[in-house]
Scaffold this active site. Structure first.
Site, PDB file in Angstrom:
ATOM      1  N   SER A 170       1.832  -1.869  -1.604  1.00 30.98           N
ATOM      2  CA  SER A 170       1.263  -2.671  -2.689  1.00 30.98           C
ATOM      3  C   SER A 170       1.938  -4.016  -2.916  1.00 30.98           C
ATOM      4  CB  SER A 170       1.280  -1.882  -4.000  1.00 30.98           C
ATOM      5  OG  SER A 170       0.358  -0.826  -3.939  1.00 30.98           O
ATOM      6  N   SER A 223      -1.731  -3.063  -4.739  1.00 28.56           N
ATOM      7  CA  SER A 223      -2.117  -3.206  -6.131  1.00 28.56           C
ATOM      8  C   SER A 223      -1.518  -4.425  -6.818  1.00 28.56           C
ATOM      9  CB  SER A 223      -1.695  -1.953  -6.911  1.00 28.56           C
ATOM     10  OG  SER A 223      -0.269  -1.812  -6.901  1.00 28.56           O
ATOM     11  N   LYS A 259       4.629  -8.048 -12.824  1.00 26.15           N
ATOM     12  CA  LYS A 259       3.483  -7.137 -12.698  1.00 26.15           C
ATOM     13  C   LYS A 259       3.336  -6.304 -13.967  1.00 26.15           C
ATOM     14  CE  LYS A 259       1.607  -3.695  -9.442  1.00 26.15           C
ATOM     15  NZ  LYS A 259       1.863  -2.948  -8.192  1.00 26.15           N
TER      16      LYS A 259
END
Length: 449
Positions: free
Chosen positions: A149, A125, A50
């Site tokens: 997330s 996210s 990420k």
């Protein structure tokens, strides 16, 4: 796509071929926008990362314009652990800006599409990581979970996503959203892969003051789907969920019963209090964490007429609408006139949430709840920010209480999208969590075969 467990058996040459195959597949699916770029470090098993986790030499931006051009000067602790375990950071995955969002639409690189239906969001996210794994563009990935997330995009994309106990995995090198809530975790194709990746990244870290010194050893080598557990269900929690989610919940309960687990009914406080406590806490911490991005200490500078104007221009142009919204909310709840009325009360509610979970875990091993009120929704469906905040209603209490939880695909909705549910365990009970998750996954596969 080959699983992480299978990839552990590959030779150096086979891993090199796998990476070339992945690069070709990623290049052939640019519309997904799961990856921001595809870089590789080392010769090990490729793991997608990420865009808020530091990798030396990579441009790490947390999906924000204000950090474009920043080059990470060091590795996050989880990256060092991956490299030590013969795993390679492989590609930056897209995310909501500074992890603030539930759809991966707020990224400065544009939205990521759900690989199962391009009209739907992948969740957020960590939507890029979820989409990459679900589309077969990653063996496994790392995400971060502040209020769901990891678990919510995993549920929306039909993969497994696990949030460890707070402090189990070092946050050193993770771009902070809300420091008392953030945790890095694995996003994988199945439960066993999640356990393997969790084992690699967990452990005490002297560089992280919030890192737990507790050492319970590894879990993947002790996985046991046959351990009989007492699992709590929360009937009140599903009353406002969609019919597809309620059906999946009932299915999971039946599957767990048939596996010999004991099911008991429990209750939790109205999740509306979770929402209030979470967004007050998270935005207050975000305001503090993002104050450094002013164009002077960090971030791309936009020259103004004077220092004040430079701050204003830099932050106005550097931050997107959602980040600005949460910064303003955080400043409001921390202001002298409202600190006691909002922030202090939110911390009291947070303590009540922790106490409530602790009381339930005196009698049960796990709790089963939905991950989201419905399956992945179409882009633009939640145009009102408050609606987006409410979509996190089932996941945020886990972060407030610092608990471990795992999202598992359980069913397919009438619209063809996956339905994920989550198991929640007591603090540091990752072994129990993975055992219960493996049992549910095994039973579900048994029904299909």
């Amino acid at each position: 796509m080959i699983t992480l467990k299978e990839a552990l058996k590959l030779s150096k040459e086979e891993l090199s071929s796998l990476k070339e195959e992945l690069k070709a597949k990623i290049a052939a699916n640019p519309e997904l926008n799961a990856y921001i770029d595809v870089l590789n470090v080392g010769e090990g098993i490729p793991i997608a990362i990420k865009d808020n986790i530091q990798v030396t030499g990579w441009s790490v931006t947390s999906g924000s314009n204000i950090l474009k051009g920043y080059i990470a000067p060091y590795n996050a602790t989880v990256i060092e652990k991956l490299l030590s375990a013969n795993m390679s950071p492989f590609g930056r995955t897209n995310m909501d800006e500074f992890a603030m969002g539930s759809t991966t639409e707020s990224s400065c690189y544009g939205k990521t599409l759900n690989p199962l239906n391009h009209n739907c969001v992948p969740g957020g996210s960590s939507g890029g990581s979820a989409a990459a794994v679900a589309a077969g563009l990653a063996v496994a990935a790392l995400g971060s979970d502040t209020g769901g997330s990891i678990r919510q995009p995993a549920a929306f994309c039909g993969i497994v996503g696990m949030k460890p106990t707070y402090g189990r995995v070092s946050r050193y090198g993770l771009g902070a959203y809300a420091s008392s809530l953030d945790q890095i975790g694995p996003m994988t194709q199945n439960v066993e892969d999640a356990a393997i990746l969790y084992d690699i990244i967990q452990g005490h870290d002297l560089k992280d003051s919030t890192s737990s010194e507790r050492n319970d050893g590894t879990v993947s080598d002790k996985l046991d789907a046959n351990v009989k557990l007492t699992i709590a269900i929360i009937p009140d929690y599903v009353k406002d969920a969609s019919e597809d989610v309620r059906k999946a919940y009932a299915k999971a309960i039946d599957v767990l019963k048939s596996a010999g687990h004991t099911i008991v009914e429990k209750s939790l406080m109205d999740p509306k209090y979770d929402i209030s406590a979470y967004y007050i806490t998270a935005t207050a911490e975000a305001t503090t964490n993002l104050a450094r991005y002013d164009g002077i200490r960090y971030g791309n500078r936009v020259e103004g007429e004077n220092l004040k104007d430079t701050f204003l221009q830099t932050r106005s142009r550097g931050f997107g609408a959602e980040v600005q919204r949460r910064i303003m909310l955080g400043n409001f709840v921390l202001s002298s006139g409202y600190y006691d009325a909002y922030y202090v009360k939110a911390q009291k509610v947070r303590s009540l949430i922790q106490e409530e979970y602790n009381k339930i875990f005196e009698e049960v091993d796990l709790i089963l709840t939905p991950v989201a009120p419905r399956t992945a929704y179409e882009f633009g469906a939640l145009s009102d920010p408050l609606e987006m905040y409410l979509s996190d209603i089932y996941t945020i209490s886990v972060n407030l209480a610092g608990l471990p939880a795992i999202s598992i695909p359980v069913d397919t909705a009438t619209n063809g999208m996956p339905v994920g549910l989550q198991l929640i365990a007591a603090p540091y009970a990752e072994q129990t969590l993975f055992n219960g998750a493996l049992s549910l996954e095994t039973q579900l596969k048994g029904q299909l075969s």
